[in-house]
Design a protein around this motif. Structure first.
Motif, PDB file in Angstrom:
ATOM      1  N   VAL A  76     -52.294  -0.267 -18.995  1.00 17.51           N
ATOM      2  CA  VAL A  76     -51.919  -0.879 -17.716  1.00 17.51           C
ATOM      3  C   VAL A  76     -51.944  -2.407 -17.773  1.00 17.51           C
ATOM      4  CG1 VAL A  76     -52.648   1.092 -16.330  1.00 17.51           C
ATOM      5  CG2 VAL A  76     -54.306  -0.695 -16.917  1.00 17.51           C
ATOM      6  N   GLU A 132     -50.083   7.994 -12.164  1.00 13.94           N
ATOM      7  CA  GLU A 132     -51.496   7.663 -11.965  1.00 13.94           C
ATOM      8  C   GLU A 132     -52.171   7.670 -13.330  1.00 13.94           C
ATOM      9  OE1 GLU A 132     -54.968  10.235 -10.236  1.00 13.94           O
ATOM     10  OE2 GLU A 132     -53.870   9.336  -8.539  1.00 13.94           O
ATOM     11  N   LYS A 134     -55.757   7.019 -15.578  1.00 11.72           N
ATOM     12  CA  LYS A 134     -57.212   6.821 -15.662  1.00 11.72           C
ATOM     13  C   LYS A 134     -57.499   6.216 -17.023  1.00 11.72           C
ATOM     14  CE  LYS A 134     -58.258  10.803 -12.726  1.00 11.72           C
ATOM     15  NZ  LYS A 134     -58.876  12.169 -12.667  1.00 11.72           N
ATOM     16  N   GLY A 138     -61.154   2.709 -14.668  1.00 11.14           N
ATOM     17  CA  GLY A 138     -60.388   2.513 -13.441  1.00 11.14           C
ATOM     18  C   GLY A 138     -59.287   3.545 -13.266  1.00 11.14           C
ATOM     19  N   TYR A 140     -55.494   3.799 -11.748  1.00  8.75           N
ATOM     20  CA  TYR A 140     -54.376   2.918 -11.397  1.00  8.75           C
ATOM     21  C   TYR A 140     -53.200   3.758 -10.925  1.00  8.75           C
ATOM     22  CZ  TYR A 140     -57.128  -0.387 -14.145  1.00  8.75           C
ATOM     23  OH  TYR A 140     -58.135  -1.173 -14.639  1.00  8.75           O
ATOM     24  N   ARG A 141     -52.444   3.208  -9.990  1.00  8.59           N
ATOM     25  CA  ARG A 141     -51.328   3.956  -9.418  1.00  8.59           C
ATOM     26  C   ARG A 141     -50.112   3.054  -9.277  1.00  8.59           C
ATOM     27  NH1 ARG A 141     -49.070   5.509  -4.594  1.00  8.59           N
ATOM     28  NH2 ARG A 141     -48.513   7.723  -4.393  1.00  8.59           N
ATOM     29  N   ARG A 155     -55.051  -0.958  -8.697  1.00  7.12           N
ATOM     30  CA  ARG A 155     -56.246  -0.157  -8.986  1.00  7.12           C
ATOM     31  C   ARG A 155     -56.679   0.499  -7.694  1.00  7.12           C
ATOM     32  NH1 ARG A 155     -61.216  -1.611 -12.995  1.00  7.12           N
ATOM     33  NH2 ARG A 155     -62.646   0.072 -12.380  1.00  7.12           N
ATOM     34  N   ASP A 158     -62.222   4.232  -9.106  1.00  9.97           N
ATOM     35  CA  ASP A 158     -62.997   4.134 -10.343  1.00  9.97           C
ATOM     36  C   ASP A 158     -63.149   5.514 -10.953  1.00  9.97           C
ATOM     37  OD1 ASP A 158     -63.419   1.371  -9.909  1.00  9.97           O
ATOM     38  OD2 ASP A 158     -65.102   1.836  -8.565  1.00  9.97           O
TER      39      ASP A 158
END
Length: 654
Positions: A76, A132, A134, A138, A140-141, A155, A158
């Protein structure tokens, strides 16, 4: 014509516009299953590398489909040179991905994804796509619509430091597909195959229903063998099912460590078939890996038959006799696979044939000799098939007039009498003819060397053709007399189903092709109309690529012309090969090729390029006029005018 054609008429497609403009170039457009397969294949590549243990696919009530894995997660962070988040690059930029650079192993040593095109095509042809990730503690999307970012990377939560994975949800755009529905049988077959090919990886499919979800999961403790048993649906084989695997384990001069295959086989009384995969990608149209397995199994069975003296007098086994009754599953692992087209339905890598055939022969032969009774049943089945084939082959008497035709002394004939299978190569020059004789399969391939350039026969009467020794030898070798276009021709004496012109990849070679095509068009039109005439396409360049440590051994690549050469060099650059580390050789003629090179590039049915020559019925008059203008003795003025008008369109190597 009223349309104006000027500088402003040229349109440049950027970003994902080419995919939306011509989706059929990038994916199969019958339904959206293939664009979803691209996402599944990415998850499978993580599992193939040993980073994922789960692949979960869900078909949602709203028509979307999601794929979740517990692999490493798409990076990311910002790309070091592009300045854009890598996850955004992967989904929005064609030819961006982590599978190009395999130097020192790279992110993926073996993978089905190769072009950096797959999921960006999925994104372009979807009304919405959500991803999405992981990774590194974190969650993230990011979201897209029609290939464009609609929700920037953020983000959103978690997760544990050791938790990672990717979840992609796709809403395919029905405008681009003939049917908006997924092919559920194809999807299930694909996931079932992934489970078979990835032992230890949990593969599941959830179908959301209003009354309760339907869950399917696959597990094959015996791998390919149990999968093949399931595919055979209770049919009893002639001999027990056999499964095996073989991989390159140490340093090899041609192949990398880890390359190889696993397989399952069984012989049946009725016609058979199978499934094949390359780096977990299903290859429904087969390719060189299947050809390699066919060759390896044939050599093993043939050796077993010879060792036990099982072959009756006058019977000779061929690969089809052994292979036509086999049901199989083949999973090949190839470092740099080359596919035909973006849908990857056929493998074209020449080296794969040698790799798989070499690795399969010994294990199959060992199994046959350890299971002699089963081996004899398999041998009997193949021998019966050979005897049946021989009965159906029409014996051809080589007669001419009242006596027996004397075949040309320089003809190196083949052994087979199966006209449909036999091939005659008309080879330019004695030196090339010598290499071709060593490169051929003497069972069904014949060689006739031609000296110099053949007579321009456009205005030669058919009764005068035999005054030319080369034309006389060709006619006698082929077994068909000259005849005028449209005239009834006697093809009962035809001795070869394929007649291939094999000349140098230069201007002189092209001239010889034209002279021979003139002869066949003018005086042997029945051969053209019957689809018996072919033109072989030998390469013009060879690229020698040095090895890169233990990961990538040295290799030789062949290019048909300048355009292919440039494409090969571009690919080498993208793979991280140092500029000018490779060596480029230009073949001045076929005589410069050694027999092994000529076989691999031009004569072996599974690795050559052979183009059939045909005359379009609707263009018959135009073809005749063009031949007359090009080959007629009194048409010099017409040729000059044609060259002045069209000469710039010709691409030749001078």
């Amino acid at each position: 014509m009223t349309q104006q054609y000027d500088e402003s008429s040229v349109r440049v497609l950027k970003g994902l516009e080419p995919v939306k403009e011509r989706p059929g170039m990038y994916t199969r457009t019958t339904d959206p299953t293939h664009i979803c397969q691209e996402v599944i294949d990415n998850a499978a590549d993580e599992a193939l590398g040993g980073y994922a243990r789960k692949i979960a696919v869900t078909v949602h009530l709203d028509g979307s489909l999601s794929v979740e894995d517990d692999g490493r997660g798409i990076p990311v962070g910002l790309h070091p040179t592009e300045g854009v988040a890598v996850v955004e690059l992967v989904f929005t930029r064609l030819h961006a991905g982590g599978k190009f650079n395999k130097k020192d192993g790279g992110a993926y040593a073996f993978s089905g994804g190769l072009h950096g095109v797959g999921v960006s095509v999925t994104n372009a042809l979807s009304t919405r796509l959500e991803v999405e990730v992981k990774r590194e503690g974190g969650v993230y999307r990011m979201a897209f619509s029609g290939g464009d970012v609609v929700e920037a990377l953020a983000r959103v939560g978690d997760c544990g430091a050791r938790t990672s994975g990717t979840r992609v949800r796709v809403w395919p755009d029905g405008r681009y597909f003939e049917s908006p529905r997924y092919s559920m049988p194809e999807l299930e077959r694909l996931l079932r195959a992934k489970a078979v090919l990835l032992p230890g990886v949990a593969v599941s499919l959830v179908l959301e229903r209003a009354g309760g979800d339907e869950v399917k999961a696959w597990h094959y403790p015996d791998g390919l063998k149990s999968y093949l048993v399931e595919l055979c649906n209770g049919d009893e084989p002639v001999a027990p099912f056999f499964a095996g695997e073989a991989y390159i384990s140490g340093e090899h001069e041609q192949f990398a460590v880890g390359e190889g295959a696993q397989w399952a086989l069984a012989w049946f009384e009725e016609a058979a078939g199978g499934e094949s995969y390359v780096n977990l990608i299903p290859t429904s149209s087969g390719g060189t890996h299947e050809a390699g397995m066919r060759a390896g199994v044939y050599e093993a069975v043939k050796s077993f038959v010879d060792h036990h003296n099982l072959l009756p007098r006058g019977v000779k086994l061929m690969a089809e006799d052994v292979w036509s009754r086999v049901r199989y599953v083949l999973s090949a692992r190839v470092l740099d696979p080359q596919f035909q087209g973006q849908t990857k339905e056929k493998l074209t890598s020449r080296d794969a044939l040698k790799l798989i055939s070499g690795l399969t022969r010994d294990p199959v032969e060992l199994w046959l000799n350890q299971n002699v009774e089963a081996g004899k049943k398999i041998a009997e089945l193949a021998i019966r098939q050979a005897q049946s084939r021989l009965k159906s082959v029409k014996k051809v008497e080589k007669k001419k007039g009242s006596g027996v035709a004397v075949l040309p002394g320089k003809l190196t004939d083949c052994e087979s009498e199966d006209i449909l299978r036999n091939e005659l190569f008309l080879v330019e020059g004695d030196s090339a003819g010598g290499s071709a004789k060593l490169a051929r399969d003497k069972e069904y391939q014949a060689i006739l060397p031609l000296r110099g350039k053949v007579l321009n026969s456009w205005e030669t009467d058919k009764d005068q053709l035999f005054s030319n020794a080369e034309i006389h030898d060709m006619a006698v070798a082929i077994g068909v007399d000259p005849h005028a276009p449209g005239e009834a021709a006697d093809l009962s004496g035809l001795r070869y189903g394929k007649i291939a012109i094999l000349s140098d990849a230069d201007v002189d070679g092209s001239h010889i092709q034209v002279l021979l095509l003139t002869l066949f068009y003018r005086h042997f039109s029945a051969l053209l109309n019957g689809g018996h005439i072919f033109v072989a396409q030998p390469p013009l360049f060879r690229v020698d690529v040095p090895g890169q440590g233990k990961v990538r051994p040295p290799k030789k690549l062949y290019a048909l012309d300048e355009a292919e050469l440039e494409a090969i060099l571009e690919r080498l650059r993208s793979e991280g090969v140092r500029e000018n580390a490779w060596g480029i050789s230009r073949f001045k003629g076929l005589g410069e090729m050694n027999p092994e090179q000529l076989k691999d590039t031009t004569m072996h049915p599974d690795t050559r390029r052979l183009s059939r020559v045909q005359v379009r019925p609707q263009g018959e008059d135009d073809t005749r006029r063009l031949f007359g203008m090009l080959m007629g003795k009194g048409e010099a003025a017409g040729r000059r005018s044609w060259m002045e008008a069209r000469g710039n369109e010709v691409e030749v190597d001078i």
